[in-house]
Design a protein around this motif. Structure first.
Motif, short mmCIF file in Angstrom:
data_model
loop_
_atom_site.label_atom_id
_atom_site.label_comp_id
_atom_site.label_asym_id
_atom_site.label_seq_id
_atom_site.Cartn_x
_atom_site.Cartn_y
_atom_site.Cartn_z
N PRO A 7 -58.82 -4.77 -98.61
CA PRO A 7 -57.88 -5.25 -98.33
C PRO A 7 -56.77 -4.60 -99.94
CG PRO A 7 -58.83 -6.65 -98.72
CD PRO A 7 -59.87 -5.50 -98.50
N ASP A 8 -56.56 -3.16 -99.79
CA ASP A 8 -56.01 -3.03 -100.91
C ASP A 8 -54.31 -3.07 -100.67
OD1 ASP A 8 -54.47 -1.38 -103.26
OD2 ASP A 8 -57.10 -0.81 -103.10
N THR A 9 -53.73 -3.83 -101.73
CA THR A 9 -51.92 -4.53 -102.14
C THR A 9 -51.36 -3.28 -102.35
OG1 THR A 9 -52.28 -5.29 -103.74
CG2 THR A 9 -53.31 -6.95 -102.15
N GLY A 10 -52.06 -2.61 -102.93
CA GLY A 10 -50.98 -0.92 -103.82
C GLY A 10 -51.02 0.19 -103.03
N TYR A 11 -51.65 0.01 -101.52
CA TYR A 11 -51.21 0.77 -100.20
C TYR A 11 -50.22 0.28 -99.94
CZ TYR A 11 -54.99 3.82 -102.39
OH TYR A 11 -55.95 3.79 -103.80
N GLY A 12 -49.44 1.42 -99.02
CA GLY A 12 -48.68 0.77 -98.05
C GLY A 12 -49.36 1.05 -96.52
N TYR A 13 -49.57 0.28 -95.24
CA TYR A 13 -50.16 0.31 -94.04
C TYR A 13 -49.38 1.14 -93.31
CZ TYR A 13 -53.62 -1.80 -96.48
OH TYR A 13 -54.83 -2.56 -97.06
N ILE A 14 -50.02 1.46 -92.25
CA ILE A 14 -49.58 1.83 -90.84
C ILE A 14 -50.28 1.24 -89.69
CG2 ILE A 14 -48.62 4.01 -89.91
CD1 ILE A 14 -49.49 5.71 -92.01
N GLN A 15 -49.39 0.20 -88.96
CA GLN A 15 -49.58 -0.13 -87.48
C GLN A 15 -49.42 1.31 -86.68
OE1 GLN A 15 -47.65 -3.07 -85.73
NE2 GLN A 15 -49.42 -4.46 -84.97
N PHE A 16 -50.02 1.53 -86.00
CA PHE A 16 -50.78 2.32 -84.32
C PHE A 16 -51.03 1.53 -83.29
CE2 PHE A 16 -54.43 2.22 -86.58
CZ PHE A 16 -55.38 2.29 -85.40
N ASP A 17 -50.30 1.88 -82.43
CA ASP A 17 -50.76 2.29 -80.71
C ASP A 17 -52.30 2.53 -80.45
OD1 ASP A 17 -51.09 1.24 -78.26
OD2 ASP A 17 -49.00 1.82 -77.90
N VAL A 41 -47.11 5.48 -84.19
CA VAL A 41 -47.46 4.62 -84.98
C VAL A 41 -45.83 3.28 -84.36
CG1 VAL A 41 -45.98 4.24 -87.09
CG2 VAL A 41 -47.17 5.93 -86.20
N LYS A 42 -46.19 1.98 -84.36
CA LYS A 42 -45.61 1.22 -84.49
C LYS A 42 -44.84 0.31 -84.90
CE LYS A 42 -49.02 -1.23 -80.77
NZ LYS A 42 -49.34 -2.65 -80.77
N THR A 43 -45.49 0.39 -86.65
CA THR A 43 -44.20 -0.35 -87.48
C THR A 43 -45.77 0.10 -88.92
OG1 THR A 43 -46.52 -2.11 -87.91
CG2 THR A 43 -44.08 -2.46 -86.41
N PHE A 44 -44.72 0.53 -90.18
CA PHE A 44 -45.10 0.76 -91.60
C PHE A 44 -44.52 -0.39 -92.39
CE2 PHE A 44 -43.87 5.09 -90.39
CZ PHE A 44 -44.39 5.55 -91.13
N THR A 45 -45.57 -0.99 -93.38
CA THR A 45 -45.55 -1.94 -94.25
C THR A 45 -46.27 -1.21 -95.25
OG1 THR A 45 -46.31 -3.68 -92.36
CG2 THR A 45 -45.99 -4.58 -94.54
N GLU A 46 -44.60 -1.93 -96.26
CA GLU A 46 -45.42 -1.48 -98.15
C GLU A 46 -46.12 -2.76 -98.86
OE1 GLU A 46 -45.14 1.41 -101.03
OE2 GLU A 46 -44.63 1.45 -98.41
N LYS A 47 -46.87 -2.32 -98.94
CA LYS A 47 -47.34 -2.78 -99.98
C LYS A 47 -47.57 -4.66 -100.18
CE LYS A 47 -47.28 0.54 -103.44
NZ LYS A 47 -46.51 1.42 -105.04
N PRO A 48 -48.75 -5.00 -98.93
CA PRO A 48 -48.39 -6.55 -98.94
C PRO A 48 -49.04 -7.56 -99.31
CG PRO A 48 -49.63 -5.24 -97.34
CD PRO A 48 -49.94 -4.28 -97.97
N ASN A 49 -49.39 -8.26 -99.38
CA ASN A 49 -50.05 -9.60 -100.61
C ASN A 49 -50.95 -9.37 -100.04
OD1 ASN A 49 -50.40 -11.10 -98.44
ND2 ASN A 49 -48.22 -12.46 -98.84
N VAL A 90 -36.87 8.38 -93.66
CA VAL A 90 -36.96 8.41 -92.59
C VAL A 90 -37.83 8.01 -91.55
CG1 VAL A 90 -37.35 11.07 -90.70
CG2 VAL A 90 -35.91 11.24 -92.88
N MET A 91 -39.13 8.17 -92.27
CA MET A 91 -40.18 7.66 -91.18
C MET A 91 -40.35 6.50 -90.36
SD MET A 91 -42.58 10.30 -91.22
CE MET A 91 -43.36 10.53 -90.58
N GLU A 92 -39.61 5.12 -91.61
CA GLU A 92 -39.36 4.19 -90.66
C GLU A 92 -38.35 3.80 -90.08
OE1 GLU A 92 -39.50 1.14 -94.20
OE2 GLU A 92 -41.16 1.78 -95.08
N LYS A 93 -37.70 4.90 -89.99
CA LYS A 93 -36.53 4.55 -88.96
C LYS A 93 -36.63 5.47 -87.21
CE LYS A 93 -33.32 3.86 -92.95
NZ LYS A 93 -32.33 4.81 -93.63
N ALA A 94 -37.46 6.41 -87.30
CA ALA A 94 -37.45 7.20 -86.24
C ALA A 94 -38.63 6.63 -85.46
CB ALA A 94 -38.21 8.97 -87.15
#
Length: 356
Positions: free
Chosen positions: A151-161, A171-179, A253-257
């Motif tokens: 569970p690294d807090t330094g990376y962005g995460y991609i949620q997928f179907d 892709v469902k969502t992008f999350t940038e560097k969560p706690n 782009v990627m978070e909106k498309a």
């Protein structure tokens, strides 16, 4: 393969890896892991069999022209794209895409940072080929999702179907560097991967996306495009770049498309951007030290010693530290405080430009 193009992003200053990475010689041009190849050379090499060398384009800063030519001598001047200023990844990618589109409007494009490492190159090529096949035949924007190992807090995460068994996931969502708490939830859910910052798309798909989501950037480079591959390219860029806001391709782009897909990958990937990542990806001694110099260590554990090869370093009673020296700068800092390196760089500038 002749329609596959590679864009290598190599314009960053790499301040998180200071004092080894400097503004006049950033980390992508160093052989950080002692493999015999610099990071940018490794990036180009891993695309052998995917993309011909004449289709490789490097986007970098004007101050890195000479070193880019030296390290990748197969590049022509037209393949080295020199930004007049740093505006994050969206303008960088737009510039390269509009330039390639001038000679091949149907190109299939991979965008990759110059400072990542991939320890499983054959699996990387296999997954990348899957992504290229998918992007060539559909109006999609594809990214490689890295199977997380912690569970690294330094990376962005991609949620997928994960509702089907297809190898390319919506892709469902992008999350940038969560706690840390949220990162742990992401890992336990099983439907999140790390965002590796490697993108694959056809030229029509990315130009359409830029028009839809970053029209001011698309307009700036479309107006400059007639001057690409001519003596007027530099002047056209000097006019285009001030019109571009600083924004990443992820945010812009990627978070909106709606047509974003991910290929899940276990490729031994790491964003080699920090001292922590160097420690994780380097060979260690029996007490978890990474040492790249002559040394005499007494009760030293879990530390990094990166010093000039001709220097003998004697250290006693130290645990969890970075000891790094390069080009007139010596840094001694707890590993857990590596996020302070950017502050160190800002303060060091007060002592002179040659220290940063």
């Amino acid at each position: 393969m002749s329609s596959n193009y590679l864009i290598i992003m190599a314009g960053g200053a790499g301040t998180r890896f200071w004092p080894f990475s400097r503004q006049n010689f950033p980390k992508q041009f160093h052989d950080i892991l002692g493999t015999g190849s610099t990071l940018i050379q490794q990036t180009a090499e891993r695309f052998e069999g995917i993309c011909p060398q004449e289709n490789i384009y490097v986007v970098t800063s004007r101050e890195y022209y000479d070193i880019t030519r030296e390290q990748l001598p197969f590049l022509t001047d037209d393949q080295i794209l020199l930004e007049p200023g740093r505006r994050n990844t969206a303008p960088c990618i737009a510039y390269a895409c509009f330039k390639i589109a001038k000679i091949n409007p149907n190109a299939n494009v991979v965008v990759a940072p110059a400072d990542h490492i991939i320890l499983k190159p054959e699996e990387f090529r296999r997954r990348l080929t899957l992504a290229l096949d998918y992007s060539q035949n559909a109006d999609v924007l594809v990214t490689l999702g890295i199977t997380p190992t912690r569970p690294d807090t330094g990376y962005g995460y991609i949620q997928f179907d994960d509702s089907d068994d297809q190898e390319v996931k919506k892709v469902k969502t992008f999350t940038e560097k969560p706690n840390l708490e949220i990162a742990k939830m992401f890992i336990s859910s099983g439907d999140y991967v790390w965002n590796g910052g490697i993108f694959i798309w056809s030229m029509p798909s990315i130009l359409k996306a830029l028009d839809n989501y970053l029209p001011e950037i698309a307009d700036a480079f479309r107006e400059a495009q007639p001057h690409f591959f001519t003596e007027g390219e530099k002047e056209a860029l000097d006019m285009a770049y001030p019109r571009c806001r600083s924004i990443s391709i992820d945010n812009g782009v990627m978070e909106k498309a709606e047509n974003v897909y991910v290929v899940l990958c276990d490729i031994g990937w790491s964003d080699l951007g920090t001292w922590k990542s160097l420690h994780e990806n380097s060979e260690k001694d029996e007490v978890n030290n990474v040492v790249s110099c002559y040394s005499m260590l007494y009760n030293v554990e879990d530390s990094i010693l990166k010093m000039p090869k001709d220097k003998l370093v004697v250290v006693k009673d130290l645990k969890g530290y970075i000891i790094a020296e390069h080009d007139r700068v010596l840094m001694i800092c707890p590993k857990e405080d590596e996020q302070l390196v950017k502050e160190f760089v800002a303060k060091a500038e007060e002592f002179g430009k040659h220290y940063i």
